[in-house]
Design a protein around this motif. Structure first.
Motif, PDB file in Angstrom:
ATOM      1  N   ARG A 187       0.842  -1.201   0.000  1.00  0.00           N
ATOM      2  CA  ARG A 187       0.000   0.000   0.000  1.00  0.00           C
ATOM      3  C   ARG A 187       0.876   1.248   0.000  1.00  0.00           C
ATOM      4  N   TRP A 188       1.951   1.236   0.787  1.00  0.00           N
ATOM      5  CA  TRP A 188       2.857   2.397   0.835  1.00  0.00           C
ATOM      6  C   TRP A 188       3.482   2.625  -0.538  1.00  0.00           C
ATOM      7  N   VAL A 189       3.934   1.557  -1.178  1.00  0.00           N
ATOM      8  CA  VAL A 189       4.532   1.688  -2.510  1.00  0.00           C
ATOM      9  C   VAL A 189       3.514   2.277  -3.481  1.00  0.00           C
ATOM     10  N   ARG A 190       2.311   1.797  -3.452  1.00  0.00           N
ATOM     11  CA  ARG A 190       1.269   2.309  -4.359  1.00  0.00           C
ATOM     12  C   ARG A 190       1.049   3.804  -4.140  1.00  0.00           C
ATOM     13  N   GLU A 191       1.109   4.232  -2.895  1.00  0.00           N
ATOM     14  CA  GLU A 191       0.860   5.635  -2.565  1.00  0.00           C
ATOM     15  C   GLU A 191       2.042   6.538  -2.913  1.00  0.00           C
ATOM     16  N   HIS A 192       3.235   5.961  -3.084  1.00  0.00           N
ATOM     17  CA  HIS A 192       4.435   6.776  -3.298  1.00  0.00           C
ATOM     18  C   HIS A 192       5.099   6.543  -4.655  1.00  0.00           C
ATOM     19  N   ALA A 193       4.471   5.783  -5.529  1.00  0.00           N
ATOM     20  CA  ALA A 193       5.121   5.413  -6.788  1.00  0.00           C
ATOM     21  C   ALA A 193       4.793   6.328  -7.950  1.00  0.00           C
ATOM     22  N   GLY A 194       3.872   7.236  -7.795  1.00  0.00           N
ATOM     23  CA  GLY A 194       3.414   8.058  -8.907  1.00  0.00           C
ATOM     24  C   GLY A 194       4.543   8.770  -9.639  1.00  0.00           C
ATOM     25  N   GLY A 195       4.659   8.524 -10.950  1.00  0.00           N
ATOM     26  CA  GLY A 195       5.648   9.198 -11.776  1.00  0.00           C
ATOM     27  C   GLY A 195       7.086   8.791 -11.520  1.00  0.00           C
ATOM     28  N   ARG A 196       7.317   7.715 -10.784  1.00  0.00           N
ATOM     29  CA  ARG A 196       8.670   7.353 -10.382  1.00  0.00           C
ATOM     30  C   ARG A 196       9.162   6.084 -11.087  1.00  0.00           C
ATOM     31  N   ARG A 197      10.477   5.990 -11.180  1.00  0.00           N
ATOM     32  CA  ARG A 197      11.117   4.769 -11.658  1.00  0.00           C
ATOM     33  C   ARG A 197      11.446   3.907 -10.441  1.00  0.00           C
ATOM     34  N   VAL A 198      11.049   2.649 -10.497  1.00  0.00           N
ATOM     35  CA  VAL A 198      11.116   1.776  -9.326  1.00  0.00           C
ATOM     36  C   VAL A 198      11.971   0.550  -9.644  1.00  0.00           C
ATOM     37  N   LEU A 199      12.834   0.175  -8.704  1.00  0.00           N
ATOM     38  CA  LEU A 199      13.603  -1.065  -8.784  1.00  0.00           C
ATOM     39  C   LEU A 199      13.108  -2.001  -7.697  1.00  0.00           C
ATOM     40  N   ASN A 200      12.656  -3.175  -8.105  1.00  0.00           N
ATOM     41  CA  ASN A 200      12.086  -4.160  -7.185  1.00  0.00           C
ATOM     42  C   ASN A 200      13.022  -5.364  -7.125  1.00  0.00           C
ATOM     43  N   LEU A 201      13.880  -5.394  -6.093  1.00  0.00           N
ATOM     44  CA  LEU A 201      14.837  -6.483  -5.939  1.00  0.00           C
ATOM     45  C   LEU A 201      14.196  -7.654  -5.210  1.00  0.00           C
ATOM     46  N   PHE A 202      14.604  -8.874  -5.574  1.00  0.00           N
ATOM     47  CA  PHE A 202      13.998 -10.091  -5.033  1.00  0.00           C
ATOM     48  C   PHE A 202      12.490 -10.035  -5.268  1.00  0.00           C
ATOM     49  N   ALA A 203      12.129  -9.802  -6.520  1.00  0.00           N
ATOM     50  CA  ALA A 203      10.757  -9.426  -6.880  1.00  0.00           C
ATOM     51  C   ALA A 203       9.742 -10.535  -6.673  1.00  0.00           C
ATOM     52  N   TYR A 204      10.180 -11.814  -6.691  1.00  0.00           N
ATOM     53  CA  TYR A 204       9.279 -12.952  -6.524  1.00  0.00           C
ATOM     54  C   TYR A 204       8.171 -12.857  -7.578  1.00  0.00           C
ATOM     55  N   THR A 205       6.898 -12.780  -7.181  1.00  0.00           N
ATOM     56  CA  THR A 205       5.803 -12.718  -8.157  1.00  0.00           C
ATOM     57  C   THR A 205       5.358 -11.280  -8.441  1.00  0.00           C
ATOM     58  N   CYS A 206       6.239 -10.330  -8.119  1.00  0.00           N
ATOM     59  CA  CYS A 206       6.086  -8.924  -8.548  1.00  0.00           C
ATOM     60  C   CYS A 206       4.889  -8.203  -7.916  1.00  0.00           C
ATOM     61  N   ALA A 207       4.515  -8.573  -6.703  1.00  0.00           N
ATOM     62  CA  ALA A 207       3.392  -7.898  -6.053  1.00  0.00           C
ATOM     63  C   ALA A 207       3.687  -6.419  -5.817  1.00  0.00           C
ATOM     64  N   PHE A 208       4.920  -6.076  -5.434  1.00  0.00           N
ATOM     65  CA  PHE A 208       5.287  -4.667  -5.285  1.00  0.00           C
ATOM     66  C   PHE A 208       5.175  -3.945  -6.620  1.00  0.00           C
ATOM     67  N   SER A 209       5.558  -4.607  -7.676  1.00  0.00           N
ATOM     68  CA  SER A 209       5.493  -4.009  -9.010  1.00  0.00           C
ATOM     69  C   SER A 209       4.052  -3.725  -9.406  1.00  0.00           C
ATOM     70  N   VAL A 210       3.171  -4.674  -9.127  1.00  0.00           N
ATOM     71  CA  VAL A 210       1.742  -4.466  -9.408  1.00  0.00           C
ATOM     72  C   VAL A 210       1.231  -3.243  -8.654  1.00  0.00           C
ATOM     73  N   ALA A 211       1.614  -3.129  -7.381  1.00  0.00           N
ATOM     74  CA  ALA A 211       1.187  -1.982  -6.586  1.00  0.00           C
ATOM     75  C   ALA A 211       1.760  -0.679  -7.146  1.00  0.00           C
ATOM     76  N   ALA A 212       3.034  -0.716  -7.569  1.00  0.00           N
ATOM     77  CA  ALA A 212       3.678   0.494  -8.086  1.00  0.00           C
ATOM     78  C   ALA A 212       3.021   0.976  -9.378  1.00  0.00           C
ATOM     79  N   ILE A 213       2.764   0.060 -10.306  1.00  0.00           N
ATOM     80  CA  ILE A 213       2.118   0.456 -11.569  1.00  0.00           C
ATOM     81  C   ILE A 213       0.701   0.950 -11.293  1.00  0.00           C
ATOM     82  N   ALA A 214      -0.004   0.303 -10.363  1.00  0.00           N
ATOM     83  CA  ALA A 214      -1.343   0.769  -9.995  1.00  0.00           C
ATOM     84  C   ALA A 214      -1.292   2.176  -9.416  1.00  0.00           C
ATOM     85  N   GLY A 215      -0.153   2.524  -8.798  1.00  0.00           N
ATOM     86  CA  GLY A 215       0.005   3.856  -8.221  1.00  0.00           C
ATOM     87  C   GLY A 215       0.550   4.884  -9.193  1.00  0.00           C
ATOM     88  N   GLY A 216       0.740   4.497 -10.457  1.00  0.00           N
ATOM     89  CA  GLY A 216       1.175   5.457 -11.467  1.00  0.00           C
ATOM     90  C   GLY A 216       2.669   5.522 -11.696  1.00  0.00           C
TER      91      GLY A 216
END
Length: 312
Positions: free
Chosen positions: A140-169
């Protein structure tokens, strides 16, 4: 796992099912050590499916009693009212973390939702189902802070952080994990949410052999570090976390942030604070994210540590 403890667990689950959440959630977190005799048990609600995990081998009669109690639960009014139809028992203490379907038809994939986002789980196939439920506030924090940003997701596993980041823009997310099958599931998770895959990269590489490629795709405004405590042949928390922190300054933009996580009960917040201060002093501690209330632990230092740092 005494009869009294099992009776308490049955009552707890009956109440939880009577108010079953609309989304995926942990219903019982025995590993938080708040209920004597049940420290080895967790129970997750997978939106129609109940996944019970045992982390320590019980006596045969205790296992039989647990199964009888769970099957009795499936005949309760609360079970019927919440629409539950599947019961799984995972024996995490076995080498293959074998999962048995005590009720319901075995399926290969299981769709769930969290904060309105969709994920496809793999109950019964692997040790982990594909989504770490204690990290809900982190996503949830990533989704709220990802807008317009380039994100690196290390040890991404099934990319749940990535899904949240793209959902957050997020402008773009780079996912890195040496498990290509997990990244393939991450790609499916993005597709489930209708995301533009042009904004997402998937690197199936071992991190410490791929710094050059990771750096060339940067700089990043947000770096997420959520490693396993130990991964044979590739990562050991006490030895290798520092190597990542040491490289952060060359990966981050001038206003970059880091979400650094540790989920080892024996490793507290002091580890991350000290390592960051020594290896990347340009980064300042901002906050530790609260864990979801259902993951309460008698020792806050034993639970998940998700900590935010930012360039000074």
């Amino acid at each position: 796992m005494t009869p009294d403890a099992l009776h308490f667990l049955q009552q707890h689950l009956t109440r939880a099912l009577a108010a079953a959440p609309d989304e995926v959630r942990r219903l019982f977190h025995g590993r938080g050590r708040r209920w004597p005799g049940l420290e080895q048990i967790t129970v997750d609600w997978l939106q129609g499916s109940l996944l019970v995990a045992l982390f320590r081998e019980p006596l045969p009669e205790q296992l039989a009693a647990l199964e009888r109690m769970l099957l009795e639960l499936t005949r309760s009014d609360a079970w019927a009212a919440c629409g539950a139809h599947t019961l799984l028992l995972q024996q995490r203490y076995l080498p293959d973390s074998a999962t048995r379907w005590l009720l319901g038809t075995e399926v290969e994939h299981w769709p769930v939702s969290e904060d309105g986002l969709r994920f496809r789980l793999d109950p019964g196939r692997n040790q982990n189902i594909g989504l770490f439920l204690d990290m809900r506030h982190g996503r949830r924090w990533v989704r709220e802070h990802a807008g317009g940003r380039r994100v690196l997701n290390l040890f991404a596993y099934t990319c749940a952080f990535s899904v949240a980041a793209i959902a957050g823009g997020a402008e773009h997310v780079v996912n890195l994990d040496m498990a290509r099958a997990a990244l393939a599931r991450g790609r499916e998770n993005h597709r489930l949410n209708g995301h533009d895959l042009e904004k997402v990269s998937f690197l199936g590489h071992e991190l410490f052999r791929s710094w050059g490629k990771v750096r060339r795709l940067g700089p990043y405004d947000l770096v997420i570090i959520d490693p396993p405590s130990f991964q044979k042949g590739s990562f050991a928390l006490s030895r290798d976390y520092r190597k990542i922190l040491r490289r952060l300054p060359e990966l981050l933009s001038e206003q970059g942030q880091v979400l650094a996580c540790v989920n080892d009960p024996a490793t507290g917040t002091a580890f991350l604070l000290e390592c960051m201060a020594e290896e990347a002093p340009e980064l300042q501690f901002c906050q530790r994210l609260e864990n979801p209330p259902e993951f309460e632990d008698i020792d806050a230092e034993a639970g998940l540590k998700a900590m935010v740092f930012a360039r000074r």
